[in-house]
Design an enzyme around this catalytic site. Structure first.
Site, PDB file in Angstrom:
ATOM      1  CG  HIS A   1      -1.713  -3.045  -7.579  1.00 39.48           C
ATOM      2  ND1 HIS A   1      -1.113  -3.519  -8.728  1.00 39.48           N
ATOM      3  CD2 HIS A   1      -0.956  -1.999  -7.173  1.00 39.48           C
ATOM      4  CE1 HIS A   1      -0.039  -2.785  -8.995  1.00 39.48           C
ATOM      5  NE2 HIS A   1       0.072  -1.835  -8.072  1.00 39.48           N
ATOM      6  CD  GLU A   2      -2.260   0.850  -4.862  1.00 37.15           C
ATOM      7  OE1 GLU A   2      -1.129   0.952  -4.341  1.00 37.15           O
ATOM      8  OE2 GLU A   2      -2.468   1.091  -6.066  1.00 37.15           O
TER       9      GLU A   2
ATOM     10  CG  HIS B   1       2.551  -1.919  -3.929  1.00 37.77           C
ATOM     11  ND1 HIS B   1       3.593  -2.409  -4.684  1.00 37.77           N
ATOM     12  CD2 HIS B   1       1.751  -1.243  -4.801  1.00 37.77           C
ATOM     13  CE1 HIS B   1       3.425  -2.059  -5.947  1.00 37.77           C
ATOM     14  NE2 HIS B   1       2.317  -1.356  -6.051  1.00 37.77           N
TER      15      HIS B   1
ATOM     16  CE1 TYR C   1       6.685   0.230  -7.387  1.00 40.34           C
ATOM     17  CE2 TYR C   1       6.872   2.613  -7.478  1.00 40.34           C
ATOM     18  CZ  TYR C   1       6.168   1.459  -7.735  1.00 40.34           C
ATOM     19  OH  TYR C   1       4.942   1.541  -8.341  1.00 40.34           O
TER      20      TYR C   1
ATOM     21  CD  GLU D   1       3.333  -1.150  -9.776  1.00 35.83           C
ATOM     22  OE1 GLU D   1       2.263  -1.522 -10.288  1.00 35.83           O
ATOM     23  OE2 GLU D   1       3.379  -0.478  -8.737  1.00 35.83           O
TER      24      GLU D   1
ATOM     25  CG  ASP E   1       6.711   3.657 -15.068  1.00 34.10           C
ATOM     26  OD1 ASP E   1       6.191   3.837 -13.948  1.00 34.10           O
ATOM     27  OD2 ASP E   1       6.520   2.639 -15.757  1.00 34.10           O
TER      28      ASP E   1
ATOM     29  CG  HIS F   1       3.356   1.671 -13.035  1.00 32.83           C
ATOM     30  ND1 HIS F   1       4.090   2.667 -12.454  1.00 32.83           N
ATOM     31  CD2 HIS F   1       2.432   1.288 -12.111  1.00 32.83           C
ATOM     32  CE1 HIS F   1       3.621   2.900 -11.229  1.00 32.83           C
ATOM     33  NE2 HIS F   1       2.620   2.075 -11.001  1.00 32.83           N
TER      34      HIS F   1
HETATM   35 ZN    ZN Z   1       1.517  -0.420  -7.806  1.00 31.41          ZN
END
Ligand code: ZN
Length: 557
Positions: free
Chosen positions: A378-379, A382, A393, A402, A477, A482
């Site tokens: 996941h990271e 990005h 974002y 996300e 958020d 998310h």
């Molecule tokens: Zn993320």
């Protein structure tokens, strides 16, 4: 009441055969008299940029797939695309060739040579140098003659204002940057400095601040730091699962210290290395060092988080290289850097634009976050996103950011469709919190943050349909990046049920790297994935139908 329905496949694939616009953001004008973006412009929002998707039925052939010819196409087709005076209003950003032999020329919209934030256009050539489509967003509210793009304040002054505005800590991760841009915000086009300030600390930030270049006032700002989740609890954390891991490391001979071993992997050709750092349980990065051991066996309790980060980084690197021919996050061999033992009992992981950071977890809610292959993927995704579509974002583009990170997380960690199942602590599990998010069953997971739950219409669980979309201000958020990502996550899951993981990966990777642009929304994501399925598997293919059906099922048109 939740509405869910799946269009019969025959209908959804038939819709694309004709020259009728399939949706308001998908216009197919070519030989008909339909306006290129006339219908599209009604839909779009506060950023005043017009989504565009022009698909050619009778492609225009050129001698080569160059930026000059892309521009020639745009000049010949102003009325079709709605892009006025392209030579003056567009600047080449990059050119990419893909595995199908297609070439994609990406332009920024500019005013007097100054980039318009979030407005980019891509011209797509097939392998025969024919322009087959054009997509992206143009801001058509800008009057070139009247727009004054000179700055009255210095970039240094803008930097100073920005740092104050976001409470930047003394220690910055890297030199802040300030770029003069045209920033459309709340119906007005501003000449502004886009300032990027990046710092760690207990409230890490990768802030983008837009400072009015005339008045020096802050127009807008957002934190682009990509968290696994924003929940923060403090306490003590320890231990990962104890699997045996094969690692690539580097032997280091130091004059007076004898032989040491570094978690540094330089075994991959044309890659700047996979290197894991020890952040030493504090919130600064100034004393971080490459993770070293006295022997080639990293077996202490403290080593475990580093071992997993190092191992998982390589797995993710291999995935993008082997499945998609992408060499590292930037496609150009940039070093892959992870830092473990960040902070104290820190329940988070992040990508800050340069490296991955993993907390140890507090041992109650989470354990070491590097234990999750899906978290690492996941990271790192990005990172791939910031070097491709660069999705802004916040709001829907942020939720897509996300979502793509989650989807590739689930594709790399391919034993299930859950996110974070390997990093939840026993106490959390005992309380029913066994995963962070679920692509297969978003409704089965409660949104962990109370402030976010306040915006729910579905009892506070993750949404799996547009009917359950969380309408949040950008202060919560980032407008639901998310939370609302679950809707497009679920579409991807449904598509994979039809096509399998490998085809899902091919289609989504292509959509991300070839079609999506900075301000793409959910509808654009549908268009981009459908077009990618057509490119890869053909018009009218079952793959195209499956993608349409997946998005239909979650209410994205
Ligand atoms: Zn993320």
């Amino acid at each position: 009441m939740k509405k869910k329905f799946i269009l019969p496949m025959v209908l959804s694939s038939a819709m694309l055969v004709g020259s009728i616009p399939v949706s308001s953001v998908f216009a197919q004008p070519s030989d008909s008299s339909l306006a290129g973006n006339g219908q599209a412009s009604k839909e779009w929002n506060e950023k005043a940029s017009v989504p565009l998707f022009v698909k050619e039925r009778f492609a225009e052939k050129f001698s080569s797939s160059t930026p000059t010819n892309a521009l020639n196409y745009l000049k010949n087709n102003e009325s079709k695309t709605g892009i006025k005076d392209p030579e003056r209003n567009l600047k080449v950003k990059n050119v990419e060739k893909d595995e199908l032999g297609m070439t994609h020329v990406r332009f920024n919209q500019t005013v007097n040579g100054v980039n318009v934030e979030g407005s980019d256009i891509i011209v797509h050539f097939n392998k025969d140098n024919e322009v087959v489509s054009v997509n992206g967003r143009m801001n058509d509210t800008i009057d070139n003659v009247d727009m004054d793009t000179t700055a009255s304040i210095s970039s240094e002054a803008a930097l100073k204002t920005a740092k104050t505005s976001v409470n930047a800590s003394e220690e910055l991760t890297y030199e802040p940057t300030a770029e003069l841009v045209v920033y459309p915000f709340e119906g007005k086009n501003n000449t502004a400095y886009k300032v990027n300030v990046n710092f760690m600390g207990d409230e890490p930030g990768n802030w983008f601040v837009f400072v009015d270049a005339k008045t020096g006032e802050v127009i807008d700002q957002y934190n682009g730091l990509m968290h696994a989740d924003e929940q923060t609890q403090k306490g003590a954390g320890k231990g990962v699962h104890g699997e045996h891991r094969e690692l690539h490391i580097t032997q280091v001979k130091e004059p007076n210290a004898g032989t040491k071993f570094a978690l540094a992997d330089y075994s991959h050709e044309n890659l700047g290395g996979i290197v894991t750092y020890d952040a030493k349980n504090d919130y600064t990065s100034s004393n971080d060092t490459v993770y070293m051991g006295n022997s080639a066996a990293f077996i202490s309790d403290y080593d475990r988080a580093a071992v997993d980060a190092h191992y998982n980084s390589e797995k993710v690197y291999d995935y993008f290289l082997n499945e998609h021919g992408r060499n590292s996050l930037d496609g150009n061999g940039m070093a892959i850097i992870s830092k473990v033992h960040y902070g104290n009992g820190y329940n988070n992981a992040s990508w800050n634009g340069r490296w991955m950071t993993y907390g140890d977890g507090d041992g109650k809610f989470m354990i070491s976050l590097s234990a999750g292959l899906d978290v690492a993927a996941h990271e790192m995704t990005h990172g791939v996103i910031s070097h491709s579509a660069n999705l802004v974002y916040r709001n829907q583009s942020g939720a897509l950011n996300e979502s793509f990170a989650d989807i590739f997380g689930a594709l790399v960690d391919d034993s299930d469709w859950e996110m974070g199942e390997d990093i939840m602590a026993p106490e959390a599990k005992a309380n029913g919190l066994t995963v962070l998010r679920s692509l297969s069953n978003p409704n089965g997971v409660v949104v962990s943050n109370e402030q976010r739950r306040a915006y729910s219409t579905n009892g506070g669980v993750y949404p799996d349909h547009m009917d359950e979309f969380y309408h949040m201000p950008t202060t919560v958020d980032g407008g639901g990046v998310h939370v609302n990502s679950s809707i497009t996550n679920h579409a991807a899951y449904l598509i994979a049920q039809d096509l399998g993981r490998e085809k899902l990966g091919k289609i989504y990777y292509r959509a991300l790297t070839v079609y999506l642009t900075a301000n793409s929304n959910f509808s654009d994501a549908r268009m981009a994935t459908v077009q990618s399925a057509i490119d890869l598997y053909g018009e009218g293919s079952e793959e195209e139908a499956a993608v349409n059906a997946g998005f239909d099922a979650v209410g994205i048109y």
